[in-house]
Design a protein around this motif. Sequence first.
Motif, mmCIF file in Angstrom:
data_model
loop_
_atom_site.group_PDB
_atom_site.id
_atom_site.type_symbol
_atom_site.label_atom_id
_atom_site.label_comp_id
_atom_site.label_asym_id
_atom_site.label_seq_id
_atom_site.Cartn_x
_atom_site.Cartn_y
_atom_site.Cartn_z
ATOM 1 N N PHE A 41 30.738 45.545 35.736
ATOM 2 C CA PHE A 41 30.909 44.584 35.281
ATOM 3 C C PHE A 41 30.981 44.159 37.553
ATOM 4 O O PHE A 41 31.518 44.890 38.063
ATOM 5 C CB PHE A 41 32.295 44.496 35.539
ATOM 6 N N ASN A 42 29.674 43.024 38.110
ATOM 7 C CA ASN A 42 30.360 42.736 39.593
ATOM 8 C C ASN A 42 31.407 42.352 40.253
ATOM 9 O O ASN A 42 31.000 41.320 39.148
ATOM 10 C CB ASN A 42 28.939 42.942 39.914
ATOM 11 N N ARG A 43 32.335 43.284 40.761
ATOM 12 C CA ARG A 43 33.514 42.417 41.494
ATOM 13 C C ARG A 43 33.306 42.179 42.764
ATOM 14 O O ARG A 43 33.311 42.960 43.259
ATOM 15 C CB ARG A 43 34.433 43.310 40.641
ATOM 16 N N THR A 44 34.064 41.024 42.908
ATOM 17 C CA THR A 44 34.465 41.355 44.576
ATOM 18 C C THR A 44 36.262 40.952 44.378
ATOM 19 O O THR A 44 36.593 39.935 43.970
ATOM 20 C CB THR A 44 33.975 39.932 45.139
ATOM 21 N N PHE A 45 37.192 42.164 45.442
ATOM 22 C CA PHE A 45 37.975 42.054 45.514
ATOM 23 C C PHE A 45 38.270 41.740 47.169
ATOM 24 O O PHE A 45 37.438 42.699 48.425
ATOM 25 C CB PHE A 45 38.805 43.195 45.109
ATOM 26 N N LYS A 46 39.515 40.582 47.330
ATOM 27 C CA LYS A 46 39.848 40.997 48.870
ATOM 28 C C LYS A 46 41.634 40.563 48.880
ATOM 29 O O LYS A 46 41.936 40.016 47.612
ATOM 30 C CB LYS A 46 39.808 38.905 48.946
ATOM 31 N N ARG A 47 42.721 40.955 49.417
ATOM 32 C CA ARG A 47 43.825 40.804 49.311
ATOM 33 C C ARG A 47 43.867 39.745 50.930
ATOM 34 O O ARG A 47 43.570 39.997 51.795
ATOM 35 C CB ARG A 47 44.682 41.503 49.611
#
Length: 327
Positions: free
Chosen positions: A71-77
Amino acid sequence: MDTNDNKFYDRIALWGPSGSGKDWLVKAFAQELIFFNIEYPDFKFTLEDEDGDPVDPEKPDSDPSKNIETFNRTFKRKPADRRPDKAHIISCSFKHDITIWNNAGADTIAWLVDPEVFESAYSAISGSGFIILLLDPTYLENSISKKEINTNSLHEDNASIVIAEVKNKAYPAIAVEESFSKIEYARTVKNLFQRLADEESNVYHIAVCITKVDKMMYSMKDPEFLLKVLFGKSMTKTLELFKDNSKFVIEVFATTAAGYIKKGGKKASNEIDGELLDDDNWNPINAAAPFFWIFEQKEKMEMKKKSMENRLMGSDFKHYIEYPKRD
């Protein structure tokens, strides 16, 4: 160490027996972000797929993984305030492009016995700087009198080899066991750490997750105590041994991907036979915790690198806001 260029620290591998909750944890992470976005309005937490689209929470099911999944994911806050202060600007200056590796539970254990035959699982786990190790208390036997199996070699007798019909592949018996004794579980985890300790790589960050706490009805406030109560002294000593090894950074979490519901006026698990009982009240607890810990570790490594290059960046640590935790 450059956390941007080194893909080792952009990879998260899941390890645990079949049914220990690897798929559930990944899906529950996306679901629990809804809670954090409501309860912690200072930040906006976002999770996107490889196409840049928001990852919608997906209800987990009882079907186990049969092949390796990525699973390729991009996380940001992001800061919620349009004019954020310095602390929020610093804390929200990171973007995490990660690949989550999930494999069949039997394969994650089998590579400890034969890394050549189970090379894909071996490469996924040993090549990941972050590993989420799932310990399932419902996988334990009531007794530790079970015959012990040598996990260091692949025996040739039929008692030690099982043909898994779903993949038509020969597995070491321990990889397809339906349960572990406490000693057997601890020995398998110790074997994992020993294998990783022999790898020529950077430091491994291991998030040890006690899963399915909703089935145990114990308090989740002290994961270290819970680990000892549920898995025994052997498991506790195993983790203490490797915590003293500079090759590892280890943190323990208590999690429930299913969460709880009210049943007959009492708190009960929101899962039965691998299915949610109440989809509308799906409220995972601490499913996001190991991921938040991983992101925090990555961010602190990056800040440390910048501070070494430019001493003026050292003040970033003073202003940095750590990730929220469930009460």
